[in-house]
Design an enzyme around this catalytic site. Sequence first.
Site, PDB file in Angstrom:
ATOM      1  CD  GLU A  55     -28.516 -19.492   8.033  1.00 49.17           C
ATOM      2  OE1 GLU A  55     -29.200 -19.605   8.671  1.00 49.17           O
ATOM      3  OE2 GLU A  55     -27.397 -20.240   8.548  1.00 49.17           O
ATOM      4  CB  SER A 329      10.656  31.519 -19.934  1.00 50.32           C
ATOM      5  OG  SER A 329      11.676  32.703 -19.485  1.00 50.32           O
TER       6      SER A 329
END
Length: 679
Positions: A55, A329
Site C-alpha cells: 500500500e 393455584s
Amino acid sequence: MTPIPDTTQKQATAQGSVIYYRDGKTVLARQGIDRKNVELAKVPEHVRAAVIAAENRSFYEDGGVSLKGTARAVWSTLSGQQLQGGSTITQQLVRNYYSGLSQERSITRKFKEILISMKVDQSKSKDWVLEQYLNTIYFGRGANGVQSAARAYFGKDVAELSVAEGAYLAAVIQQPSRFADPKGTDLAAAQVRWRSVIEAMRQTGALTAEQTAAERFPTLKAPKKPFELKGQAQYMLEQVTAELNRRGYTDEDINGGGLRIVTTFDKKLMAAAEQAVNDVLPDATPKKVRTGLAAVDPASGEVIAFYGGRPSQSAYYDSAFSAKVMAGSTFKPYTLAAALNNGFDLSTRVDGNSPLRVASAAEPIPNDSGRSYGEINLVSATQNSVNTAFVDLGQKVGLDKVAKTAEAAGIPEGQLQQHESAASFPLGVASVSAVQNASGFSTFANKGVHMEAHVVKSVTDGQGKKAVVKPVATKAISEQAAADTTYAMQQVVKYGTGTAARLYDRPVAGKTGTTDDSASVWFNGFTPQLAVAVDMFRDDNATVKIPGYGTQFGGQLPAQIWRAFMTEAMAGEPVEEFPEPSDYGYTSDYSVPDQDRDVPDQEYTPPANPDGSTTPEPDPTSSGPPATGEPDVDGGDDQPETTDPSATELPDQPSTESDSDTGRGTGRGGDGAGRSPTG
C-alpha cells in the site's frame, strides 16, 4: 485553518460485541461490526511489512502524503476522469478514521485530506498511524481490522499468521469484495496480486530472494456463513439486549462498544429444556398450544435455562419471558407465605366449607361440586388445593399483605394491583410469566430472600473494565415462613396432585395450577438448588387439549415436562435437604392424608370482576397474544392420589392416573388452570 478533527467516525472505531453462555467461553451470539482492535506489537513484523509493501512503500519516510499520487488524483478529478489511487496509508487512515471528511470526489475534500494527513504525520508517530490503519481498514468477509481478517480468512489470530497469509491479507485491501472468496478468474487475479505483494516485500528488503522463491499461495479457509441465531438463541439475545438496555447500555454500546457479555444461560440446560418439552409433548400437539419453561438459581437469581416455544411460531414473543397467563393455584403459596409471615402457622384452621360467603364478593364462592372440607389446617388446604380455604385465609391475613408478599417475591406490582381487591385474588387471578413464577418460587428455596431474576452475569467493555451484575436481594418472608411454606408444598408432590413431578433421589416441593376450562396449566416446583416453572396455554385462550391425552391439568404434562428437565438438571448434583419446618409441621393430624377424605372435588374460583364477567389480561409490554382469561374454576390437577402414601411415596413411575380415577371426573378440578385458578 484546517485542524485535525477531534472526533472519529463511529464505524471506523466500532467493535462488535460478543455474547457468551455462562461459561464465558462458548459464543452465544455476535452483535455489530466484526472488529477486534489489537496493539501494533501483536502484529508480526512480516504482516506489517506486507501491508506497507502493498500500500505505501515509503510509509516510514514520507510526510504523510504522496506528491505524485496526489497530483494524479487531483488531475483526474479536474478532468472528470475516475479518481485515481495513490493515497498513502496516512491519507487512507485520515479518510476513513476522522469525522468531517466526506467520501465525495471533490477538490475541496481532497485538499482537506492532504492537509490533515500532513498534520497527522507531524503530530503522531508512524507506528500510531499504522496501528490505527490496521485496525480500521476493511478486508472483506465482513472483517474490519487485521485481527478479524486473520480469523475470517485463516481461522487464527493475527499473531499466528505466516508470511504467505499476511501477504494475502495485504493483497485483499485493494479489492476486498473480489478477493474475499475468489474462484476462476478472480482466483487467478488474487494469485497474481499475492505474488506481486511477495515480490514487493523482496524489493523493500522484508524478504530475501530465497524466501521469496519459497513462498506458496496460502490455503484460504471457507468463508463462514453470516452469524445466524437458531432456535432459542434469538429469544436469549432479545432478553440479554433488553436487560443491558435497562442497565444503561445503549444499542450503540452493544453494537459498537466491543463488549464481552457473559450471560446466565447454561448451554447444556438450554438444550435440556427444549428436549424435555419435545420428548414429553406428542407430535400431534396443536400449533396453538404454547409451552413455557423457566429455571432460576435461587441463590443468585440467574435464569440459567428456559424454553420459549418455537421461534417459527412467534419470532419475537416467547412463552417464558413475554407471555403472561393466569397463575391459578400456583399463586396459593404466596398467600400461604403471607399468612405464615404474619403470625399464622401450619396448624391454623381455615374454612374449607362450600359455599363461602365473603362480603366483597357479589356471589358466594363454592368449591366445585359443592364439596365441603370443614375446618382444615394450612397443610391440608395446600395439599388438597382447597379454594374456599385460601379465600378464607386471604381474608384473615389481608389481601394487601398477600399482594406485598407476592411483589417482594418478584411478581411485578402492575400485574397484581388490578386484582388484589378481589376475594378470589389468593386463587391466582393475576397473570404471570414462567420466569416470574419460577423466580417467585425461588424465594422459598432461598430461605425467604428473593434474588432479582436476571440474564446477564457480567459485562467487560472495550478497555477491559469488567462490571459484574449484582442482583437486588429482597427479604420477602422470614426463614421459618419459607421453610413451612416449602414443607406444605412437599406434601403436594408426595401425596397430592404433583406426584408426577417426583424426583426419586431428592426432595421436591411444588404446586400444580389449572385455571377454569384448562386455559392455562402449570407446574411450579423446586429443589434447594433450582426453581423451575412450566406452563401450557393456547394463544387463543381456549382449553389446552392434547390428542391422546385430552384436557390438560397441571399435574399431567406440565409436571412430566418439569420432571424430565429436572432429572437432567439435577444429574450429578449433590442431594440437598430442605430446612426443617416448625414442630407443628409434623403433627400427625395432617402430615398423612386420609385416603377416604382428602380427595378434593373440583375447585371453583369466582370471577375477579364485580359484575361476574371474566376479562383476558393482555401483556401490557408486548404485542404478542393476550393472557388467558380470569380463572373461575380450579383445574383438576390439584387432587391428590387416593392410594396409601406409604406405598406410593417412591413409586417406580410417576402417577399417570386420569382425573376420573381420582374423583376429578368433570375435568374442572382443583389445581388452578382455567379461567379461574384451581389446584
